[in-house]
Design an enzyme around this catalytic site. Structure first.
Site, mmCIF file in Angstrom:
data_model
loop_
_atom_site.group_PDB
_atom_site.id
_atom_site.type_symbol
_atom_site.label_atom_id
_atom_site.label_comp_id
_atom_site.label_asym_id
_atom_site.label_seq_id
_atom_site.Cartn_x
_atom_site.Cartn_y
_atom_site.Cartn_z
ATOM 1 N N THR A 288 0.804 -1.226 0.000
ATOM 2 C CA THR A 288 0.000 0.000 0.000
ATOM 3 C C THR A 288 0.835 1.275 0.000
ATOM 4 O O THR A 288 1.940 1.306 0.555
ATOM 5 C CB THR A 288 -0.913 0.000 1.251
ATOM 6 O OG1 THR A 288 -1.406 1.329 1.475
ATOM 7 C CG2 THR A 288 -0.175 -0.413 2.517
ATOM 8 N N GLU B 241 0.268 3.585 1.873
ATOM 9 C CA GLU B 241 0.420 3.988 3.281
ATOM 10 C C GLU B 241 1.846 3.725 3.787
ATOM 11 O O GLU B 241 2.261 4.290 4.791
ATOM 12 C CB GLU B 241 -0.589 3.243 4.161
ATOM 13 C CG GLU B 241 -2.007 3.755 4.048
ATOM 14 C CD GLU B 241 -2.183 5.153 4.622
ATOM 15 O OE1 GLU B 241 -1.943 5.339 5.819
ATOM 16 O OE2 GLU B 241 -2.560 6.062 3.864
ATOM 17 N N TYR C 35 -1.428 0.013 11.015
ATOM 18 C CA TYR C 35 -1.741 -0.660 9.744
ATOM 19 C C TYR C 35 -0.533 -0.616 8.811
ATOM 20 O O TYR C 35 -0.107 -1.640 8.264
ATOM 21 C CB TYR C 35 -2.943 0.038 9.089
ATOM 22 C CG TYR C 35 -3.162 -0.326 7.634
ATOM 23 C CD1 TYR C 35 -3.762 -1.529 7.267
ATOM 24 C CD2 TYR C 35 -2.770 0.551 6.607
ATOM 25 C CE1 TYR C 35 -3.966 -1.856 5.924
ATOM 26 C CE2 TYR C 35 -2.973 0.234 5.273
ATOM 27 C CZ TYR C 35 -3.571 -0.973 4.939
ATOM 28 O OH TYR C 35 -3.756 -1.299 3.614
ATOM 29 N N LYS D 298 1.874 -3.599 7.386
ATOM 30 C CA LYS D 298 2.027 -3.815 5.935
ATOM 31 C C LYS D 298 3.496 -3.684 5.508
ATOM 32 O O LYS D 298 3.896 -4.263 4.498
ATOM 33 C CB LYS D 298 1.158 -2.818 5.167
ATOM 34 C CG LYS D 298 -0.340 -3.135 5.209
ATOM 35 C CD LYS D 298 -0.700 -4.218 4.191
ATOM 36 C CE LYS D 298 -2.200 -4.422 4.072
ATOM 37 N NZ LYS D 298 -2.576 -5.408 3.049
HETATM 38 P P1 NDP Z 1 -11.619 -4.502 2.238
HETATM 39 O O1 NDP Z 1 -11.560 -3.976 3.617
HETATM 40 O O2 NDP Z 1 -12.791 -4.152 1.369
HETATM 41 O O3 NDP Z 1 -11.560 -6.118 2.285
HETATM 42 C C1 NDP Z 1 -10.739 -6.778 3.199
HETATM 43 C C2 NDP Z 1 -10.998 -8.266 3.101
HETATM 44 O O4 NDP Z 1 -10.188 -8.945 4.053
HETATM 45 C C3 NDP Z 1 -12.459 -8.680 3.404
HETATM 46 O O5 NDP Z 1 -12.793 -9.760 2.568
HETATM 47 C C4 NDP Z 1 -12.362 -9.150 4.848
HETATM 48 O O6 NDP Z 1 -13.371 -10.055 5.217
HETATM 49 C C5 NDP Z 1 -11.014 -9.841 4.806
HETATM 50 N N1 NDP Z 1 -10.399 -10.036 6.108
HETATM 51 C C6 NDP Z 1 -10.153 -9.110 7.063
HETATM 52 N N2 NDP Z 1 -9.548 -9.671 8.132
HETATM 53 C C7 NDP Z 1 -9.419 -10.993 7.850
HETATM 54 C C8 NDP Z 1 -8.898 -12.090 8.560
HETATM 55 N N3 NDP Z 1 -8.396 -11.976 9.790
HETATM 56 N N4 NDP Z 1 -8.896 -13.317 7.958
HETATM 57 C C9 NDP Z 1 -9.443 -13.459 6.722
HETATM 58 N N5 NDP Z 1 -9.981 -12.447 6.005
HETATM 59 C C10 NDP Z 1 -9.967 -11.230 6.572
HETATM 60 O O7 NDP Z 1 -10.258 -4.113 1.526
HETATM 61 P P2 NDP Z 1 -9.957 -3.760 -0.014
HETATM 62 O O8 NDP Z 1 -10.627 -4.740 -0.869
HETATM 63 O O9 NDP Z 1 -10.168 -2.310 -0.231
HETATM 64 O O10 NDP Z 1 -8.371 -3.950 -0.061
HETATM 65 C C11 NDP Z 1 -7.780 -5.218 -0.392
HETATM 66 C C12 NDP Z 1 -6.353 -5.261 0.124
HETATM 67 O O11 NDP Z 1 -5.577 -4.244 -0.486
HETATM 68 C C13 NDP Z 1 -6.209 -5.041 1.624
HETATM 69 O O12 NDP Z 1 -5.128 -5.834 2.055
HETATM 70 C C14 NDP Z 1 -5.840 -3.571 1.752
HETATM 71 O O13 NDP Z 1 -5.104 -3.357 2.940
HETATM 72 C C15 NDP Z 1 -4.996 -3.392 0.510
HETATM 73 N N6 NDP Z 1 -5.003 -2.068 -0.080
HETATM 74 C C16 NDP Z 1 -6.191 -1.456 -0.400
HETATM 75 C C17 NDP Z 1 -6.188 -0.248 -1.045
HETATM 76 C C18 NDP Z 1 -7.458 0.450 -1.402
HETATM 77 O O14 NDP Z 1 -7.393 1.659 -1.695
HETATM 78 N N7 NDP Z 1 -8.587 -0.225 -1.441
HETATM 79 C C19 NDP Z 1 -4.921 0.417 -1.414
HETATM 80 C C20 NDP Z 1 -3.733 -0.351 -1.058
HETATM 81 C C21 NDP Z 1 -3.793 -1.545 -0.435
HETATM 82 P P3 NDP Z 1 -14.837 -9.534 5.707
HETATM 83 O O15 NDP Z 1 -15.598 -9.245 4.453
HETATM 84 O O16 NDP Z 1 -15.347 -10.704 6.452
HETATM 85 O O17 NDP Z 1 -14.625 -8.319 6.537
HETATM 86 P P1 GDR Z 2 -6.812 5.676 3.810
HETATM 87 O O1 GDR Z 2 -8.360 5.805 3.425
HETATM 88 O O2 GDR Z 2 -6.565 5.947 5.234
HETATM 89 O O3 GDR Z 2 -6.073 6.497 2.799
HETATM 90 O O4 GDR Z 2 -6.563 4.113 3.580
HETATM 91 P P2 GDR Z 2 -9.588 6.521 4.132
HETATM 92 O O5 GDR Z 2 -10.607 6.664 3.068
HETATM 93 O O6 GDR Z 2 -9.980 5.854 5.402
HETATM 94 O O7 GDR Z 2 -8.974 7.960 4.520
HETATM 95 C C1 GDR Z 2 -8.480 8.846 3.534
HETATM 96 C C2 GDR Z 2 -8.236 10.212 4.155
HETATM 97 O O8 GDR Z 2 -9.483 10.800 4.503
HETATM 98 C C3 GDR Z 2 -9.352 11.395 5.787
HETATM 99 N N1 GDR Z 2 -10.679 11.493 6.417
HETATM 100 C C4 GDR Z 2 -11.484 10.466 6.745
HETATM 101 N N2 GDR Z 2 -11.319 9.138 6.598
HETATM 102 C C5 GDR Z 2 -12.339 8.337 7.014
HETATM 103 N N3 GDR Z 2 -12.227 7.012 6.831
HETATM 104 N N4 GDR Z 2 -13.465 8.830 7.594
HETATM 105 C C6 GDR Z 2 -13.663 10.170 7.783
HETATM 106 O O9 GDR Z 2 -14.682 10.599 8.306
HETATM 107 C C7 GDR Z 2 -12.614 11.032 7.328
HETATM 108 N N5 GDR Z 2 -12.471 12.378 7.323
HETATM 109 C C8 GDR Z 2 -11.296 12.650 6.773
HETATM 110 C C9 GDR Z 2 -8.390 10.481 6.527
HETATM 111 O O10 GDR Z 2 -7.860 11.135 7.678
HETATM 112 C C10 GDR Z 2 -7.374 10.198 5.429
HETATM 113 O O11 GDR Z 2 -6.448 11.242 5.359
HETATM 114 C C11 GDR Z 2 -7.090 3.440 2.438
HETATM 115 C C12 GDR Z 2 -7.361 1.981 2.840
HETATM 116 O O12 GDR Z 2 -8.029 1.338 1.774
HETATM 117 C C13 GDR Z 2 -6.055 1.262 3.130
HETATM 118 O O13 GDR Z 2 -6.328 -0.135 3.315
HETATM 119 C C14 GDR Z 2 -5.117 1.436 1.931
HETATM 120 O O14 GDR Z 2 -3.890 0.825 2.195
HETATM 121 C C15 GDR Z 2 -4.906 2.914 1.634
HETATM 122 O O15 GDR Z 2 -6.171 3.507 1.365
HETATM 123 C C16 GDR Z 2 -4.035 3.130 0.399
#
Ligand code: NDP
Ligand code: GDR
Length: 357
Positions: free
Chosen positions: A132, A134, A156, A160
């Site tokens: 990520t 992050e 987190y 990672k």
């Molecule tokens: P989501 O939060 O939508 O999905 C996470 C998934 O992981 C869900 O299926 C969840 O299951 C499962 N999960 C969580 N904890 C466990 C566990 N202990 N054992 C088994 N399964 C588990 O994430 P995204 O699809 O957005 O992201 C996918 C991956 O990419 C993640 O690893 C995230 O950290 C990473 N990532 C995401 C980015 C983004 O912008 N979306 C950017 C960069 C990296 P359940 O449905 O039951 O909760």
């Molecule tokens: P991020 O996503 O932390 O970048 O992680 P998120 O959408 O949670 O936050 C993005 C930014 O928005 C600001 N923010 C808020 N965020 C949330 N969730 N709720 C609020 O009310 C709010 N107000 C302001 C946050 O402070 C932050 O700056 C996501 C996840 O998908 C990670 O798993 C992944 O690795 C990174 O993107 C890339």
């Protein structure tokens, strides 16, 4: 050789899009799910309802923190590709559950790598790690690329970071085909409701449909490089098809504040926001009616923030032919429209408490 994928996190945003893509490409897809007290497989409905996927798509119970479930699945499925997408993926939540986040997001990756190694699958199984942006955390350089130093700013991101390096370590130490996708934020109508984009589009949809709610946010000054999840799962697949294991940034190369995403989302609903005040006193009003639409809560600020993310996807473009195709205003508009459609047909889950998360 027929391709067999194991996707962890298949019930999440990316897992569901990736499963769909791999099934279209002729893979047999196995997904790891975990037990929940309520139904958590709604993102997989389309796949299940498609008769073409009969006998091609399977779900199994397992957990990132349960080594035996992981070994059992890898041994039984003998996948040719593993996409490790499962994670406790919420940055704010990781400050409240740091130990669990380290176990699942950090050590969980080692459990898969060890399963591949100890089960003798190093020559037949490729491994994708969901790394990520992050990892970059406190800004060291912009735009951020594969060579930018990491400086994680949350439990987190620290978990990672371990997962990133253990993947590199197994690649170098055991010649395991392990690749990291360093993905910048990617969103979609299937984004979890408590990530900021979906929180915004859901609230905008509710306001546009006449519900009496106020969008309540934390830090609106942080900047993110937002793309569409559909593009990014295609990038994950390309990363594992590359002739050698490597690490790749996937990003759009553009960055915008949270406030800008709020403006674009209201624009998509035909509402113009007028901003007043600063910091926690900042408020957004409907330019036409004067009604309060957006407020700030100090409770939603994080103990440590990642202020600026902007990725350089040049390596992925050059070596994988990958590029982000969706612009931020298109993304906001698709998400708002889909949330409005769901509201109208009664499938948008919400109540007054849930819009405050
Ligand atoms: P989501 O939060 O939508 O999905 C996470 C998934 O992981 C869900 O299926 C969840 O299951 C499962 N999960 C969580 N904890 C466990 C566990 N202990 N054992 C088994 N399964 C588990 O994430 P995204 O699809 O957005 O992201 C996918 C991956 O990419 C993640 O690893 C995230 O950290 C990473 N990532 C995401 C980015 C983004 O912008 N979306 C950017 C960069 C990296 P359940 O449905 O039951 O909760
Ligand atoms: P991020 O996503 O932390 O970048 O992680 P998120 O959408 O949670 O936050 C993005 C930014 O928005 C600001 N923010 C808020 N965020 C949330 N969730 N709720 C609020 O009310 C709010 N107000 C302001 C946050 O402070 C932050 O700056 C996501 C996840 O998908 C990670 O798993 C992944 O690795 C990174 O993107 C890339």
């Amino acid at each position: 050789m027929s391709k067999i994928a194991l996707i962890t996190g298949v019930t999440g945003q990316d897992g569901a899009y990736l499963a769909e893509l791999l099934l279209e490409q002729g893979y047999t897809v196995h997904g790891m799910r975990r037990r929940a007290s309520h139904y958590n497989e709604f993102r997989l409905e389309q796949i299940r309802n498609n008769p073409k996927n009969a006998g091609k798509f399977f779900l199994h119970y397992g957990d990132l923190t349960d080594s035996m479930s992981i070994f059992r699945l890898v041994e039984a499925i003998r996948p040719t590709e593993i996409y490790n997408l499962a994670a406790q993926s919420h940055v704010s939540v990781s400050f409240e559950t740091p130990e669990y986040t380290a176990n699942a997001d950090g050590v969980g990756t080692t459990r898969f790598l060890e399963a591949i190694r100890l089960l003798g699958l190093i020559d037949t199984c490729r491994f994708y790690q969901a790394s990520t942006s992050e990892l970059y955390g406190l800004v060291q350089e912009v735009p951020q690329s594969e060579t930018t130093p990491f400086y994680p700013r949350s439990p987190y991101a620290v978990a990672k970071l371990y997962a990133y390096w253990i993947t590199v370590n197994y690649r170098e130490g055991y010649n395991l085909f392990g690749s990291n996708g360093i993905l910048f934020n990617h969103e979609s109508p299937n984004r979890g409701e408590i990530f900021v984009t979906r929180k915004i589009t859901r609230a905008v949809a509710l306001i546009a449909e006449g519900e009496d709610i106020i969008l309540t946010l934390g830090n609106m000054d942080s900047q993110r490089d937002w793309g569409h999840a559909r593009d990014y799962v295609d990038g994950m697949h390309r990363i594992l098809q590359h002739d050698q294991a490597d690490d790749f940034v996937l990003a759009t190369g553009e960055t915008h504040t949270i406030r800008h995403f709020v403006n674009l989302s209201f624009d998509a609903a035909g509402i113009t926001v007028r901003w007043e005040g600063e910091g926690v006193n900042e408020r957004g009003y409907c330019a036409k009616s004067g009604k309060l639409l957006v407020q700030v809560s100090a409770d939603l600020f994080r103990p440590a923030e990642v202020e600026l993310l902007i990725g350089n996807p040049a390596k992925a473009k050059a070596l994988l032919g990958w590029e982000a195709t969706v612009k931020i205003h298109e993304l906001a508009s698709e998400m708002v429209n889909e949330d409005r459609r769901r509201y109208k047909d009664g499938t948008l889950f919400w109540n007054k408490q849930s819009v405050l998360w």
